[in-house]
Write an enzyme that holds these catalytic residues in place. Structure first.
Site, PDB file in Angstrom:
ATOM      1  N   THR A 221       0.867  -1.313   0.093  1.00 45.44           N
ATOM      2  CA  THR A 221       0.083   0.001  -0.025  1.00 45.44           C
ATOM      3  C   THR A 221       0.979   1.204  -0.004  1.00 45.44           C
ATOM      4  OG1 THR A 221      -1.735  -1.107   1.076  1.00 45.44           O
ATOM      5  CG2 THR A 221      -1.594   1.255   1.420  1.00 45.44           C
ATOM      6  N   ARG A 249     -14.947  -6.378  -0.030  1.00 47.06           N
ATOM      7  CA  ARG A 249     -14.286  -5.894   1.103  1.00 47.06           C
ATOM      8  C   ARG A 249     -13.502  -4.670   1.172  1.00 47.06           C
ATOM      9  NH1 ARG A 249      -8.684  -4.684   2.795  1.00 47.06           N
ATOM     10  NH2 ARG A 249      -8.211  -5.088   4.880  1.00 47.06           N
ATOM     11  N   ILE A 250     -13.914  -3.961   2.238  1.00 44.12           N
ATOM     12  CA  ILE A 250     -13.279  -2.565   2.352  1.00 44.12           C
ATOM     13  C   ILE A 250     -12.382  -2.567   3.653  1.00 44.12           C
ATOM     14  CG2 ILE A 250     -13.707  -0.032   2.625  1.00 44.12           C
ATOM     15  CD1 ILE A 250     -16.528  -0.720   1.364  1.00 44.12           C
TER      16      ILE A 250
END
Ligand code: ASP
Length: 357
Positions: A221, A249-250
């Protein structure tokens, strides 16, 4: 305290890294020729993910590639700040470079979902206005961070998801791509390993600890926090999420407060790690609240949340933090975090690994 000293407090090993200290740049474009030391501080801090990043798993080529990519992102953001540009543009420039770089789990190079696609999340917050924008589950937007900015600046909302976000991206004229644009071979191999781990879990009935997932995959990320001459802090984060995540999905990255937070009165934060924990511990906002209400330094606040709260709970990851004085902190509780900072006061530092504190 210098950036290096601070880093050594939170991750003793940083100084074994590929560190490159440069003399602070003294260019003063747009500031009437004033000496750089008389100007308000500027700076940018970035991360490219945290996880089981060890020297044993690294090749010199790969290490050099990460170092080059981090340096390029820092320099792109810093150049904007140095010209008197604002921290929003600096954060976007740094993150977009990392979104385009397949090494990172954001944009091209994003991890695969369980069913073999890519769903991207991003968020952005301005510490002066407390305006924020976020998107989740986008599949066709080349730069999710650019879309988060559009949501912030040109919609009535803070967060848009999936089809609605994509339709808005098209309306705003952002570049759309096929979902396969985000495909990379190394992430595909990671998905196959993840699916195998899940099958094992089904067979044995044993739950797979996040640390084991983490060992199997490269995180990546990306995030950036910048401070401009006007004293505005902006924080942003962009990600493909977690390998083999369920569709829709969060994670924490698009959640204002969890993955991203900025408030000029305290600090700006971008997080990376096991999102489910970062959401529950409201990590980014909590760090800034400790600074704001308890008067803690960003080091103390970051360290407390990452090491004293998240780690005992089983949450792995790290954060980058910058305050309005241009101080930087990059605490993490994993074996490594791709990270770097460039500030007018301290020059540049790049880090990858950590050893035991
Ligand atoms: N925080 C991200 C998520 O949970 C993943 C990461 O930072 O590695 O979606």
């Amino acid at each position: 305290m210098t950036i290096q000293a601070r880093i050594s407090l939170v991750a003793a090993a940083l100084l074994t890294i590929t560190a490159c200290s440069e003399a602070p740049n003294t260019e003063t474009a747009g500031y009437g020729g004033a000496n750089a030391s008389e100007l308000p501080p500027i700076g940018i801090v970035i991360h490219g993910g945290a996880g089981t990043i060890t020297r044993e798993n690294m090749t010199p080529e790969r290490e050099a590639a990460f170092t080059a990519a981090l340096t390029a992102a820092l320099d792109a953001g810093y150049a904007i700040l140095e010209e008197g540009g604002d921290s929003m543009d600096a954060v976007i420039a740094a993150i977009q470079l990392m979104e385009e770089e397949p090494l990172f789990n954001a944009g091209r190079g994003a991890v695969y979902t369980f069913d073999g696609g890519h769903e991207l999340d991003a968020s952005l917050m301005h510490g002066g206005t407390l305006d924020a924008g976020a998107v989740s589950g986008v599949r066709t937007v080349r730069s999710p961070i650019a879309l988060a900015r559009e949501v912030m600046e040109n919609s009535r909302h803070v967060m848009l998801s999936a089809a609605g976000a994509e339709e808005f991206a098209a309306e705003r004229g952002l570049e759309l791509v096929d979902n396969t644009y985000f495909n990379t071979e190394h992430r595909y191999e990671q998905l196959q390993r993840a699916l195998e781990l899940l099958r094992e879990q089904d067979r044995s009935g044993d739950h797979i600890a996040h640390a084991d997932w983490d060992r199997a995959f490269d995180m990546g990320t990306v995030g950036a926090v910048a401070l401009d001459r006007a004293g505005n802090i902006v924080a942003g984060t962009s990600t493909g999420g977690m390998t083999a995540k369920r569709y829709n999905r969060i994670g924490d990255s698009p959640i204002i407060g969890a993955g991203t937070w900025a408030d000029n009165a305290s600090c700006g934060v971008s997080a990376t790690g096991h999102g489910e924990y970062f959401i529950r511990y409201n990590v980014s906002a909590q760090i800034c609240s400790r600074v704001k209400y308890l008067g803690e330094t960003i080091d103390a606040a970051g360290r407390y949340v990452i090491h004293e709260e998240l780690l005992p709970a089983g949450g792995t990851g790290g954060v980058i933090i910058m305050d309005a004085q241009g101080n930087v902190s990059m605490p993490f509780n994993t074996e490594g975090m791709y990270r770097g900072a460039r500030t007018s006061r301290e020059g540049t530092v790049i880090g990858i690994y950590a050893e035991e504190e």
